[in-house]
Design a protein around this motif. Sequence first.
Motif, mmCIF file in Angstrom:
data_model
loop_
_atom_site.group_PDB
_atom_site.id
_atom_site.type_symbol
_atom_site.label_atom_id
_atom_site.label_comp_id
_atom_site.label_asym_id
_atom_site.label_seq_id
_atom_site.Cartn_x
_atom_site.Cartn_y
_atom_site.Cartn_z
ATOM 1 N N GLY B 50 0.793 -1.235 0.000
ATOM 2 C CA GLY B 50 0.000 0.000 0.000
ATOM 3 C C GLY B 50 0.819 1.276 0.000
ATOM 4 N N ASP B 51 2.142 1.201 -0.178
ATOM 5 C CA ASP B 51 2.953 2.429 -0.188
ATOM 6 C C ASP B 51 3.398 2.819 -1.595
ATOM 7 N N GLU B 52 2.959 2.040 -2.566
ATOM 8 C CA GLU B 52 3.354 2.284 -3.959
ATOM 9 C C GLU B 52 4.879 2.382 -4.106
ATOM 10 N N GLY B 53 5.566 1.602 -3.313
ATOM 11 C CA GLY B 53 7.027 1.518 -3.410
ATOM 12 C C GLY B 53 7.784 2.721 -2.867
ATOM 13 N N ARG B 54 7.122 3.580 -2.083
ATOM 14 C CA ARG B 54 7.766 4.828 -1.662
ATOM 15 C C ARG B 54 8.563 4.717 -0.368
ATOM 16 N N LEU B 55 8.292 3.717 0.437
ATOM 17 C CA LEU B 55 8.965 3.637 1.740
ATOM 18 C C LEU B 55 10.219 2.775 1.669
ATOM 19 N N PRO B 56 11.233 3.100 2.478
ATOM 20 C CA PRO B 56 12.458 2.302 2.483
ATOM 21 C C PRO B 56 12.212 0.884 2.991
ATOM 22 N N ARG B 57 12.805 -0.077 2.296
ATOM 23 C CA ARG B 57 12.680 -1.488 2.693
ATOM 24 C C ARG B 57 13.783 -1.896 3.682
ATOM 25 N N GLU B 58 14.816 -1.090 3.774
ATOM 26 C CA GLU B 58 15.913 -1.398 4.702
ATOM 27 C C GLU B 58 15.427 -1.115 6.131
ATOM 28 N N ALA B 59 15.518 -2.106 7.003
ATOM 29 C CA ALA B 59 14.918 -1.987 8.341
ATOM 30 C C ALA B 59 15.425 -0.750 9.086
ATOM 31 N N ALA B 60 16.724 -0.465 8.997
ATOM 32 C CA ALA B 60 17.309 0.636 9.757
ATOM 33 C C ALA B 60 16.870 1.996 9.231
ATOM 34 N N ARG B 61 16.234 2.026 8.053
ATOM 35 C CA ARG B 61 15.770 3.297 7.504
ATOM 36 C C ARG B 61 14.247 3.376 7.467
ATOM 37 N N ASN B 62 13.592 2.326 7.953
ATOM 38 C CA ASN B 62 12.133 2.267 7.968
ATOM 39 C C ASN B 62 11.631 2.571 9.387
ATOM 40 N N THR B 63 10.572 3.351 9.508
ATOM 41 C CA THR B 63 10.121 3.793 10.847
ATOM 42 C C THR B 63 9.783 2.605 11.744
#
Lengths: 309, 309
Positions: B50-63
Amino acid sequence: MDSIRVFAPATVANVACGFDIFGFAVDNPGDQVTLTISDEPGVRITDIIGDEGRLPREAARNTAGIAIQTYLKQINRTDLGLDVVLHKQMPLGSGLGSSAASAVAGVYAVNELLGRPLPVIKLLPFAMEGERIACGSAHADNVGPSLLGGFVVVRSYSPLDVIKIETSAKLYCTLVHPDIEVNTKDARFILKNEVSLKNTITQMGNVAGLIAGLMTPDYDLISRSLVDVIIEPVRSILIPEFNEAKQAALDNGALGCSISGSGPSMFALSRNVQTAEQVGAAMQQAFLSVGITSEAYVSQINRQGPKVI
Amino acid sequence: MDSIRVFAPATVANVACGFDIFGFAVDNPGDQVTLTISDEPGVRITDIIGDEGRLPREAARNTAGIAIQTYLKQINRTDLGLDVVLHKQMPLGSGLGSSAASAVAGVYAVNELLGRPLPVIKLLPFAMEGERIACGSAHADNVGPSLLGGFVVVRSYSPLDVIKIETSAKLYCTLVHPDIEVNTKDARFILKNEVSLKNTITQMGNVAGLIAGLMTPDYDLISRSLVDVIIEPVRSILIPEFNEAKQAALDNGALGCSISGSGPSMFALSRNVQTAEQVGAAMQQAFLSVGITSEAYVSQINRQGPKVI
């Protein structure tokens, strides 16, 4: 009934974080006003006891006189004759709401004398006229709590919106009046017209915390919220030994301590009378250490407002 | 239990008068996070829906990822392997606390999965780390209400002092998200660093009024206090048709209406669901009149915070 005597309580305006919006009343000290109906129309100040001759005797220039006159005009009773005696029972120019207490006592007394034509809350604008004479602006943060008792928020002046905060918190107030003079107008003049957004946010957090703390009640939250980052750092400069007296209050168990109104009096809030008295003694000692004498008052928060005595 | 799915609510920060100190949670929308224990140590974002690919997938950069990592470090469980799936169910960058909801859902989920080693209130600093990644500063006015539910005051950051306001007020929130973008950092950048003392006093009065109105409850007082003289006049410039949409909300019976967080979403509070829906339709119509489509959400104030689903 052709005579009445009314007590109205002293008040602490600002209450640390709530500059111009917050005030509370105390059981002691306060002012008394005696009104006696006379055959001769008009309002006369026939005597003022305890002011050492410093207050104006002309009704239109006296806070109680103008409050009563404005009230009588509003209810179309300028035909009434009233002799007014003021019993000043607290220091003038002390930051304890002396002019407000006189105005509230006066307008409450005449309303009672006439069989209460107006509900108490409606007396506020007349008492505020007394403040206009005394201080140059019709502020409500002393007359509000003196008239309504308890803790009061002046949310807005236009339109006037004064809210009594319901609280079951049991609080004792220590007032210490050092024998020095601070002019209210000077105390306002030294304030900056701009506040940093950061300090505004901090202050808003404390305002929210104080209201929530009172209404819960949560004494720790009250204590954490009794912090003023805007006004106290500026005005406290006008009060010698302010920091020492405040620290003495906190060291002796006060929940918080700051300037009462525009000073020079200081207030502290405590959870019991023993602490409040100890706090008062320690604050007086701090002033005395630099040769400044003072008066101290300890009482509960006043819940009732004015009363007929 | 080796898998858990948690919902955490969207939030409205600032709430008109309470810039940076005030926020509340809503029942809808919100985000969901699914955690599954894995044999391989470390936190992995395995999917974001549901983010249309906009959010970081790297755990340390994801909220959500960073919140979970910080939590595991604190409780000395970095040995744990976790696969994380984010189900984004609200618009990103909308001013509805999307990043906060993900961080709260993540950290709440891992704490539940491990048998609740920490009480819920202690999870706040970890969720705030998610905000630091998302917005550049670890603010608490979204994660606070998302985690605790209801209305929350962030009284202070140092030390962190987050207060849940107890209220029996029954309020419905309308959220309207116009399909335009406002960058949170831009929205902060246009604010002035100085506030007039006059506006500070007005705002403090409204903060006090809003808390008292919620705790009493007094709906008229809530309504009178939902006024922002500091932030809204500046930030509303970034939202086309803001004034018209706000007026539409008030004309249709909302108690108040302002910007949600740093926008572009707007919120309105109403006393019943019918009014809240009518308010939403009127606000959407105001945006549509200049060709801006929008999403509207109507729900009660959320009282519970996150929940396992």
